[in-house]
Design a protein around this motif. Structure first.
Motif, PDB file in Angstrom:
ATOM      1  N   GLY A 108       0.709  -1.052   0.098  1.00  0.00           N
ATOM      2  CA  GLY A 108       0.398  -0.066   0.149  1.00  0.00           C
ATOM      3  C   GLY A 108       0.750   1.130  -0.063  1.00  0.00           C
ATOM      4  O   GLY A 108       1.732   1.156  -0.036  1.00  0.00           O
ATOM      5  N   ARG A 109       0.084   2.367  -0.344  1.00  0.00           N
ATOM      6  CA  ARG A 109       0.810   3.768  -0.234  1.00  0.00           C
ATOM      7  C   ARG A 109       1.496   4.092   1.326  1.00  0.00           C
ATOM      8  O   ARG A 109       0.970   3.291   2.690  1.00  0.00           O
ATOM      9  N   VAL A 110       2.542   4.969   1.306  1.00  0.00           N
ATOM     10  CA  VAL A 110       2.962   4.937   2.262  1.00  0.00           C
ATOM     11  C   VAL A 110       2.198   6.794   2.716  1.00  0.00           C
ATOM     12  O   VAL A 110       3.246   7.224   1.801  1.00  0.00           O
ATOM     13  N   ALA A 111       2.497   6.855   4.048  1.00  0.00           N
ATOM     14  CA  ALA A 111       1.837   8.424   4.274  1.00  0.00           C
ATOM     15  C   ALA A 111       3.617   8.796   5.854  1.00  0.00           C
ATOM     16  O   ALA A 111       3.660   8.285   6.771  1.00  0.00           O
ATOM     17  N   HIS A 117      11.644  13.065  10.266  1.00  0.00           N
ATOM     18  CA  HIS A 117      13.215  13.209   9.974  1.00  0.00           C
ATOM     19  C   HIS A 117      13.944  12.963   8.710  1.00  0.00           C
ATOM     20  O   HIS A 117      13.473  12.232   8.264  1.00  0.00           O
ATOM     21  N   PRO A 118      14.842  13.337   7.930  1.00  0.00           N
ATOM     22  CA  PRO A 118      15.470  12.631   6.663  1.00  0.00           C
ATOM     23  C   PRO A 118      14.865  11.687   6.488  1.00  0.00           C
ATOM     24  O   PRO A 118      15.110  11.013   5.640  1.00  0.00           O
ATOM     25  N   SER A 119      15.794  10.865   7.586  1.00  0.00           N
ATOM     26  CA  SER A 119      15.976   9.182   7.535  1.00  0.00           C
ATOM     27  C   SER A 119      14.728   8.560   7.221  1.00  0.00           C
ATOM     28  O   SER A 119      14.587   7.682   5.878  1.00  0.00           O
ATOM     29  N   VAL A 120      13.530   9.061   7.356  1.00  0.00           N
ATOM     30  CA  VAL A 120      12.054   8.589   7.381  1.00  0.00           C
ATOM     31  C   VAL A 120      11.265   9.259   5.839  1.00  0.00           C
ATOM     32  O   VAL A 120      11.162   7.889   5.066  1.00  0.00           O
ATOM     33  N   LEU A 121      12.063  10.138   5.907  1.00  0.00           N
ATOM     34  CA  LEU A 121      11.735  11.106   4.376  1.00  0.00           C
ATOM     35  C   LEU A 121      12.051  10.062   3.060  1.00  0.00           C
ATOM     36  O   LEU A 121      11.986   9.388   1.788  1.00  0.00           O
ATOM     37  N   LEU A 122      13.449  10.124   3.207  1.00  0.00           N
ATOM     38  CA  LEU A 122      14.224   9.019   2.147  1.00  0.00           C
ATOM     39  C   LEU A 122      13.897   7.390   2.218  1.00  0.00           C
ATOM     40  O   LEU A 122      13.784   7.812   1.346  1.00  0.00           O
ATOM     41  N   ALA A 123      13.589   6.933   3.095  1.00  0.00           N
ATOM     42  CA  ALA A 123      13.278   6.014   3.381  1.00  0.00           C
ATOM     43  C   ALA A 123      12.487   5.613   2.475  1.00  0.00           C
ATOM     44  O   ALA A 123      11.631   4.725   1.887  1.00  0.00           O
ATOM     45  N   ALA A 124      11.165   6.491   3.119  1.00  0.00           N
ATOM     46  CA  ALA A 124      10.118   6.563   2.064  1.00  0.00           C
ATOM     47  C   ALA A 124      10.189   6.792   0.507  1.00  0.00           C
ATOM     48  O   ALA A 124       8.999   5.822  -0.489  1.00  0.00           O
ATOM     49  N   ARG A 125      10.433   7.500   0.251  1.00  0.00           N
ATOM     50  CA  ARG A 125      11.385   8.135  -1.067  1.00  0.00           C
ATOM     51  C   ARG A 125      11.535   6.516  -2.005  1.00  0.00           C
ATOM     52  O   ARG A 125      11.650   6.208  -3.452  1.00  0.00           O
ATOM     53  N   SER A 126      12.440   5.634  -0.515  1.00  0.00           N
ATOM     54  CA  SER A 126      13.158   5.168  -2.189  1.00  0.00           C
ATOM     55  C   SER A 126      12.288   3.726  -2.000  1.00  0.00           C
ATOM     56  O   SER A 126      13.195   2.707  -3.227  1.00  0.00           O
ATOM     57  N   LEU A 127      11.068   3.847  -2.219  1.00  0.00           N
ATOM     58  CA  LEU A 127      10.038   2.063  -1.797  1.00  0.00           C
ATOM     59  C   LEU A 127      10.077   2.230  -3.137  1.00  0.00           C
ATOM     60  O   LEU A 127       9.656   0.761  -3.818  1.00  0.00           O
ATOM     61  N   GLY A 128       9.173   4.198  -3.811  1.00  0.00           N
ATOM     62  CA  GLY A 128       8.758   3.547  -5.580  1.00  0.00           C
ATOM     63  C   GLY A 128       8.005   3.433  -5.671  1.00  0.00           C
ATOM     64  O   GLY A 128       7.502   2.842  -6.221  1.00  0.00           O
ATOM     65  N   THR A 129       6.642   3.445  -4.275  1.00  0.00           N
ATOM     66  CA  THR A 129       5.526   3.206  -4.054  1.00  0.00           C
ATOM     67  C   THR A 129       4.944   4.874  -3.925  1.00  0.00           C
ATOM     68  O   THR A 129       5.656   5.926  -3.814  1.00  0.00           O
ATOM     69  N   GLU A 130       3.681   5.078  -4.085  1.00  0.00           N
ATOM     70  CA  GLU A 130       2.947   6.769  -3.956  1.00  0.00           C
ATOM     71  C   GLU A 130       3.401   6.548  -2.404  1.00  0.00           C
ATOM     72  O   GLU A 130       3.242   5.996  -1.297  1.00  0.00           O
TER      73      GLU A 130
END
Length: 392
Positions: A108-111, A117-130
């Protein structure tokens, strides 16, 4: 409301005259706290422990005892079961395991919030999901009305902070947890800046996973933890048999032992520790207002954890101010240590509505339980001249 949302007896007003013996004022605790005496003692003792904690012989069993003792100590700080504590190498790794591994486990999508923190934002963006972004208010709290509308469309994982690392603003965890549950999503809470300043019981009760970092509370760098509630296991990022199969690799015994020792000390003294931090925080705010009456405390109208004072100095170049303070003996920062050096406008402050020039005029001062009057006196002496040199 201000820091902590409560009144405290004022910190003794420090004089601007600086003792000759005082050389530096360390006001960057949010980046890394000084090593606590309990952590230092445990680390020194653990250095003498021979063996791999996964080995079956006597030396290995002794090392394992140290790891399990630390697990129990961290669990008491978090108000959770020791079995739910998974050791990592840092808070950033714990966030990555929760976000990447958690998302892969549920789909599913990640909100995430715009101020994470950048560690959360970058981890989410690395997933390739919405990736859904939850906006915040000008005071730095997640905008619940807009978050409700965004999450109404559903999500697999929601990741937010308990307290923001740049402003100290406490987030509406209870309300976000309810929205996440309504959306059928797992909830990850980044408690790195909240640990040791507030009781984490209410957060652990509502989270599926929750992250901590040892060196933010007086441990040594190289250890973090992810609290994983039963039935909410993420997919492992590093395969291996250690840590319930969720995080492989030989245990960093010295860092883990220090983490456990400081967690026990912090948990035991939480109320008194919070009060000491709060008094020092109030004194920093007084010094700032005295030196710069036009200064604005970012998030000053929201409830905040003690210890963090993020200030906008209108008409001042923040980079020049940081350098001037450093030359005068005061260590402060722009914001997240993970991005220090880039001198880019803070994404947190931009999300709160500041324009790039305003964001660049901001400095974060952060204090802790052992911040001294001498350190605050140095800030009081150095701030006004530093501001003059940094005026645009």
């Amino acid at each position: 409301m201000g820091c902590g949302g409560q009144r405290a007896r004022p910190h003794a007003r420090v004089r601007a005259r600086v003792p000759r013996t005082m050389k530096r004022a360390y006001l960057d605790w949010a980046a890394s706290a000084p090593v606590h005496p309990a952590a230092r003692a445990a680390a020194i003792e653990a250095l003498e422990v021979l063996g791999n904690a996964s080995s079956p012989h006597a030396e290995g069993r002794r090392a394992r005892d140290w790891v399990e003792r630390a697990r129990e100590q961290v669990a008491r700080l978090c108000r959770c079961s020791p079995r739910e504590v998974i050791f990592t190498a840092s808070g950033s790794e714990a966030n990555a395991l929760a976000v990447i591994g958690g998302s892969r486990a549920v789909g599913g999508r990640v909100a995430v919030s715009a101020i994470d923190h950048p560690s959360v934002l970058l981890a989410a963006r690395s997933l390739g999901t919405e990736v859904l972004t939850l906006p915040c208010t000008p005071e730095g709290t997640i905008d619940l009305e807009r978050a409700e509308a965004i999450l109404a469309e559903g999500a697999g994982l929601v990741a937010v902070q308990v307290a923001n690392n740049e402003t100290g603003v406490l987030q509406p965890v209870r309300e976000i947890a309810a929205l996440a549950a309504r959306a059928g999503a797992r909830l990850h809470l980044d408690a790195v800046q909240a640990a040791g300043k507030i009781d984490l019981g209410f957060a652990v009760e509502r989270a599926h996973t929750l992250s901590l970092s040892a060196h933010k509370i007086g441990g040594i760098a190289g250890a973090g933890a992810l609290v994983v509630r039963r039935g909410s296991e993420p997919d492992p990022a590093i395969p291996g048999h250690q840590e319930r199969g969720l995080r492989g690799g030989t245990h960093a015994l010295v860092a883990i032992a220090a983490f456990g020792a400081v967690a026990e000390a912090v948990e035991r003294e939480l109320s008194a520790r919070r009060e000491r931090i709060l008094r020092a925080t109030k004194e920093v705010e007084r010094i700032v207002r005295e030196a710069a009456p036009d200064a604005v405390i970012n998030g000053g109208g929201a409830e905040r954890v003690p210890g963090i004072v993020n200030v906008r100095f209108p008409g001042v170049d923040g980079e020049t101010l940081l350098l001037a303070l450093d030359l005068a003996g005061v260590a402060a920062s722009h914001g997240a240590a993970c991005s220090t050096g880039a001198m880019e406008p803070s994404h947190v402050l931009r999300a709160m509505g500041l324009d790039p020039a305003e964001a660049r005029s901001c400095i974060r001062f952060s204090v802790g339980e052992s911040t001294t009057d001498e350190e605050l006196a140095l800030l009081a002496s150095a701030l006004e001249p530093a501001l003059r040199s940094a005026r645009l």
